[in-house]
Design a protein around this motif. Sequence first.
Motif, PDB file in Angstrom:
ATOM      1  N   LYS A   1       0.839  -1.199   0.000  1.00 32.79           N
ATOM      2  CA  LYS A   1       0.000   0.000   0.000  1.00 32.79           C
ATOM      3  C   LYS A   1       0.870   1.244   0.000  1.00 32.79           C
ATOM      4  O   LYS A   1       1.911   1.286   0.657  1.00 32.79           O
ATOM      5  CB  LYS A   1      -0.911   0.026   1.232  1.00 32.79           C
ATOM      6  CG  LYS A   1      -1.911  -1.125   1.298  1.00 32.79           C
ATOM      7  CD  LYS A   1      -2.814  -1.004   2.519  1.00 32.79           C
ATOM      8  CE  LYS A   1      -3.835  -2.137   2.562  1.00 32.79           C
ATOM      9  NZ  LYS A   1      -4.754  -2.025   3.727  1.00 32.79           N
ATOM     10  N   VAL A   2       0.423   2.255  -0.748  1.00 32.11           N
ATOM     11  CA  VAL A   2       1.084   3.558  -0.764  1.00 32.11           C
ATOM     12  C   VAL A   2       0.039   4.635  -0.527  1.00 32.11           C
ATOM     13  O   VAL A   2      -1.135   4.495  -0.915  1.00 32.11           O
ATOM     14  CB  VAL A   2       1.821   3.812  -2.101  1.00 32.11           C
ATOM     15  CG1 VAL A   2       2.929   2.805  -2.301  1.00 32.11           C
ATOM     16  CG2 VAL A   2       0.856   3.762  -3.277  1.00 32.11           C
ATOM     17  N   HIS A   3       0.465   5.699   0.113  1.00 34.32           N
ATOM     18  CA  HIS A   3      -0.443   6.833   0.360  1.00 34.32           C
ATOM     19  C   HIS A   3       0.372   8.061   0.721  1.00 34.32           C
ATOM     20  O   HIS A   3       1.276   7.993   1.551  1.00 34.32           O
ATOM     21  CB  HIS A   3      -1.421   6.516   1.493  1.00 34.32           C
ATOM     22  CG  HIS A   3      -2.322   7.680   1.820  1.00 34.32           C
ATOM     23  ND1 HIS A   3      -3.408   8.009   1.049  1.00 34.32           N
ATOM     24  CD2 HIS A   3      -2.265   8.595   2.834  1.00 34.32           C
ATOM     25  CE1 HIS A   3      -4.002   9.073   1.566  1.00 34.32           C
ATOM     26  NE2 HIS A   3      -3.326   9.450   2.654  1.00 34.32           N
ATOM     27  N   TRP A   4       0.075   9.177   0.079  1.00 39.38           N
ATOM     28  CA  TRP A   4       0.637  10.463   0.455  1.00 39.38           C
ATOM     29  C   TRP A   4      -0.297  11.574  -0.016  1.00 39.38           C
ATOM     30  O   TRP A   4      -1.205  11.354  -0.825  1.00 39.38           O
ATOM     31  CB  TRP A   4       2.046  10.649  -0.124  1.00 39.38           C
ATOM     32  CG  TRP A   4       2.125  10.885  -1.602  1.00 39.38           C
ATOM     33  CD1 TRP A   4       2.083  12.073  -2.254  1.00 39.38           C
ATOM     34  CD2 TRP A   4       2.261   9.889  -2.619  1.00 39.38           C
ATOM     35  NE1 TRP A   4       2.193  11.895  -3.599  1.00 39.38           N
ATOM     36  CE2 TRP A   4       2.314  10.563  -3.855  1.00 39.38           C
ATOM     37  CE3 TRP A   4       2.350   8.491  -2.607  1.00 39.38           C
ATOM     38  CZ2 TRP A   4       2.436   9.892  -5.069  1.00 39.38           C
ATOM     39  CZ3 TRP A   4       2.486   7.820  -3.804  1.00 39.38           C
ATOM     40  CH2 TRP A   4       2.528   8.510  -5.017  1.00 39.38           C
TER      41      TRP A   4
ATOM     42  N   GLN B   1      -4.473  17.127  -2.675  1.00 37.35           N
ATOM     43  CA  GLN B   1      -4.618  15.983  -3.562  1.00 37.35           C
ATOM     44  C   GLN B   1      -4.078  14.742  -2.855  1.00 37.35           C
ATOM     45  O   GLN B   1      -2.936  14.739  -2.384  1.00 37.35           O
ATOM     46  CB  GLN B   1      -3.863  16.199  -4.871  1.00 37.35           C
ATOM     47  CG  GLN B   1      -4.035  15.105  -5.891  1.00 37.35           C
ATOM     48  CD  GLN B   1      -5.433  15.081  -6.486  1.00 37.35           C
ATOM     49  OE1 GLN B   1      -5.986  16.120  -6.825  1.00 37.35           O
ATOM     50  NE2 GLN B   1      -6.000  13.895  -6.599  1.00 37.35           N
ATOM     51  N   ASN B   2      -4.897  13.698  -2.759  1.00 38.36           N
ATOM     52  CA  ASN B   2      -4.497  12.437  -2.134  1.00 38.36           C
ATOM     53  C   ASN B   2      -4.120  11.424  -3.212  1.00 38.36           C
ATOM     54  O   ASN B   2      -4.818  11.299  -4.231  1.00 38.36           O
ATOM     55  CB  ASN B   2      -5.630  11.871  -1.282  1.00 38.36           C
ATOM     56  CG  ASN B   2      -5.938  12.744  -0.079  1.00 38.36           C
ATOM     57  OD1 ASN B   2      -5.032  13.276   0.541  1.00 38.36           O
ATOM     58  ND2 ASN B   2      -7.219  12.906   0.244  1.00 38.36           N
ATOM     59  N   TYR B   3      -3.046  10.702  -2.957  1.00 36.53           N
ATOM     60  CA  TYR B   3      -2.587   9.648  -3.852  1.00 36.53           C
ATOM     61  C   TYR B   3      -2.486   8.355  -3.047  1.00 36.53           C
ATOM     62  O   TYR B   3      -1.849   8.316  -1.992  1.00 36.53           O
ATOM     63  CB  TYR B   3      -1.226   9.991  -4.449  1.00 36.53           C
ATOM     64  CG  TYR B   3      -1.239  11.204  -5.341  1.00 36.53           C
ATOM     65  CD1 TYR B   3      -1.486  11.083  -6.704  1.00 36.53           C
ATOM     66  CD2 TYR B   3      -1.002  12.476  -4.814  1.00 36.53           C
ATOM     67  CE1 TYR B   3      -1.496  12.193  -7.525  1.00 36.53           C
ATOM     68  CE2 TYR B   3      -1.014  13.593  -5.626  1.00 36.53           C
ATOM     69  CZ  TYR B   3      -1.259  13.448  -6.981  1.00 36.53           C
ATOM     70  OH  TYR B   3      -1.280  14.551  -7.800  1.00 36.53           O
ATOM     71  N   SER B   4      -3.108   7.305  -3.554  1.00 36.77           N
ATOM     72  CA  SER B   4      -3.064   6.010  -2.869  1.00 36.77           C
ATOM     73  C   SER B   4      -3.289   4.895  -3.872  1.00 36.77           C
ATOM     74  O   SER B   4      -3.925   5.084  -4.915  1.00 36.77           O
ATOM     75  CB  SER B   4      -4.117   5.934  -1.754  1.00 36.77           C
ATOM     76  OG  SER B   4      -5.411   6.056  -2.286  1.00 36.77           O
TER      77      SER B   4
ATOM     78  N   TYR C   1       6.085   6.565   2.753  1.00 39.12           N
ATOM     79  CA  TYR C   1       4.842   6.751   2.011  1.00 39.12           C
ATOM     80  C   TYR C   1       4.176   5.431   1.630  1.00 39.12           C
ATOM     81  O   TYR C   1       3.254   5.427   0.812  1.00 39.12           O
ATOM     82  CB  TYR C   1       5.093   7.576   0.746  1.00 39.12           C
ATOM     83  CG  TYR C   1       5.728   8.911   1.015  1.00 39.12           C
ATOM     84  CD1 TYR C   1       4.997   9.940   1.581  1.00 39.12           C
ATOM     85  CD2 TYR C   1       7.069   9.136   0.716  1.00 39.12           C
ATOM     86  CE1 TYR C   1       5.581  11.180   1.833  1.00 39.12           C
ATOM     87  CE2 TYR C   1       7.668  10.358   0.958  1.00 39.12           C
ATOM     88  CZ  TYR C   1       6.922  11.371   1.520  1.00 39.12           C
ATOM     89  OH  TYR C   1       7.506  12.591   1.779  1.00 39.12           O
ATOM     90  N   GLY C   2       4.629   4.331   2.190  1.00 40.96           N
ATOM     91  CA  GLY C   2       4.006   3.053   1.853  1.00 40.96           C
ATOM     92  C   GLY C   2       4.653   1.917   2.616  1.00 40.96           C
ATOM     93  O   GLY C   2       5.672   2.080   3.286  1.00 40.96           O
ATOM     94  N   SER C   3       4.036   0.748   2.479  1.00 40.57           N
ATOM     95  CA  SER C   3       4.535  -0.436   3.193  1.00 40.57           C
ATOM     96  C   SER C   3       4.097  -1.690   2.458  1.00 40.57           C
ATOM     97  O   SER C   3       3.160  -1.671   1.640  1.00 40.57           O
ATOM     98  CB  SER C   3       4.010  -0.464   4.634  1.00 40.57           C
ATOM     99  OG  SER C   3       2.587  -0.553   4.644  1.00 40.57           O
TER     100      SER C   3
ATOM    101  N   THR D   1      10.894   4.447  -4.052  1.00 38.62           N
ATOM    102  CA  THR D   1       9.991   5.032  -5.043  1.00 38.62           C
ATOM    103  C   THR D   1       8.584   4.506  -4.789  1.00 38.62           C
ATOM    104  O   THR D   1       8.369   3.299  -4.714  1.00 38.62           O
ATOM    105  CB  THR D   1      10.433   4.684  -6.469  1.00 38.62           C
ATOM    106  OG1 THR D   1      11.794   5.097  -6.659  1.00 38.62           O
ATOM    107  CG2 THR D   1       9.551   5.377  -7.488  1.00 38.62           C
ATOM    108  N   PHE D   2       7.617   5.435  -4.669  1.00 38.14           N
ATOM    109  CA  PHE D   2       6.208   5.095  -4.445  1.00 38.14           C
ATOM    110  C   PHE D   2       5.411   5.620  -5.634  1.00 38.14           C
ATOM    111  O   PHE D   2       5.557   6.789  -6.032  1.00 38.14           O
ATOM    112  CB  PHE D   2       5.700   5.706  -3.145  1.00 38.14           C
ATOM    113  CG  PHE D   2       6.563   5.378  -1.947  1.00 38.14           C
ATOM    114  CD1 PHE D   2       6.325   4.247  -1.195  1.00 38.14           C
ATOM    115  CD2 PHE D   2       7.630   6.192  -1.596  1.00 38.14           C
ATOM    116  CE1 PHE D   2       7.119   3.933  -0.102  1.00 38.14           C
ATOM    117  CE2 PHE D   2       8.438   5.894  -0.515  1.00 38.14           C
ATOM    118  CZ  PHE D   2       8.176   4.762   0.238  1.00 38.14           C
ATOM    119  N   ILE D   3       4.560   4.783  -6.181  1.00 38.60           N
ATOM    120  CA  ILE D   3       3.834   5.102  -7.414  1.00 38.60           C
ATOM    121  C   ILE D   3       2.340   4.947  -7.164  1.00 38.60           C
ATOM    122  O   ILE D   3       1.887   3.924  -6.628  1.00 38.60           O
ATOM    123  CB  ILE D   3       4.275   4.188  -8.564  1.00 38.60           C
ATOM    124  CG1 ILE D   3       5.796   4.274  -8.753  1.00 38.60           C
ATOM    125  CG2 ILE D   3       3.563   4.549  -9.859  1.00 38.60           C
ATOM    126  CD1 ILE D   3       6.349   3.232  -9.701  1.00 38.60           C
TER     127      ILE D   3
END
Length: 406
Positions: free
Chosen positions: A56-59, A73-76, A125-127, A227-229
Amino acid sequence: MIFDKVRKLDVVFDSPEADSAPVFSSGDVVSGKVLLELSAECRLQSLKLHAEGFAKVHWTESRSAGSSTAYTQNYSDEVEYLNHREALLQADNGGITVLQAGKHEYPFSFQLPEETLVTSFEGKYGSIRYWVKVKLHRPWAPVKKIKKEFTVIEPIDINTPALLASQAGTKDKMARVWYRNSGQVSVTAKIDRKGYTPGEVIPVFAEFDNATSRSVVPKAYVTQTQTFIARGTMKQKRSVVATLSGDVVGARCRETWHGRAIKIPPVGPSIIQCRIIKVDYALRVCVNVPGTSKLCLELPLVMGTIPLHPFGSRTSSVSSQYGMNLEWLRMTIPEQPEPPPDYSTVVSGDVVEQDARPLPAEEDFAGMLGRPFSAYIQEFRLRPPPVYSEVDPNPQPSMRPRCMTC
């Protein structure tokens, strides 16, 4: 106050070592038991286990939409890697099960997917996490839950041709002072291979050519880039995990590193197979150039889990191994052959003395012919060889080529 009859609900994984947490990889069997301790007789509906694994990623990013207006703006995004369910205790037709006070154990076992999983990871930003969740359902009572995480490490064998290949590069930059060129700085670096494991030492071979009028200081870093996408947008976090400082390179001077050592600290392995999270490593050889930005040469690294095999790659092809062996032979065969050992070093002194003893003079030729033939073989078998010489004692006469016109 409602009296809770459930005194303990826990998940215990089977592990070879009781003090260490278990570690799994794709295709392994995860086993253990659920411990349930009741202080009194209790009526239960079900006891269910759910194993899950997600990346999961989120920022969040703030964007400006004008002089006074801004929005967030949320990114997940997420990727599922494991989803297993099983009932450890459940009565038929949705009935009720009565358990007596005391301790109860419910073993469980399930197999992780055969396809490659992704190594567990915790980032800003993720795990990437894997866990087992147990839910205890009782009539007229809230659901009691417990969650226990476990670790997954996907093996990365550095004994492959791609990771055993050397990495090298060259980069240069022009220094400027008051909009005028003051000289050029160039960096050339090389490392033995691309794959390493934590705890290893990377020997860095580099050359720094400083053609400017000012001194520079070269440095080397091992960097980790996370890197989080999500939704076509990328978020990165870079950190330095190891540093190496060199000596000052004076003006119009050149400095060479003959295998300067930089040690890799305990870090996580590379993650290259996840769609939304990647962890990359690199060796950066840098020089601060006066009058311009820093000059950096980057060589990619892969942080593995299986260390270097002493005999090279176990998974490389036969042809690559054969080629490697040929190179090894070319480097070790001496140019000049060594002379053979002296006769006295391989034959005992008694035998040499016996062979050098002359024959009795009274034995004539006729008497010698009367002796057994094996005696002659025995006499000549232990004769010393001729003295070693690189000059042929019996050279062949050279033959002139025949004239075709004669």
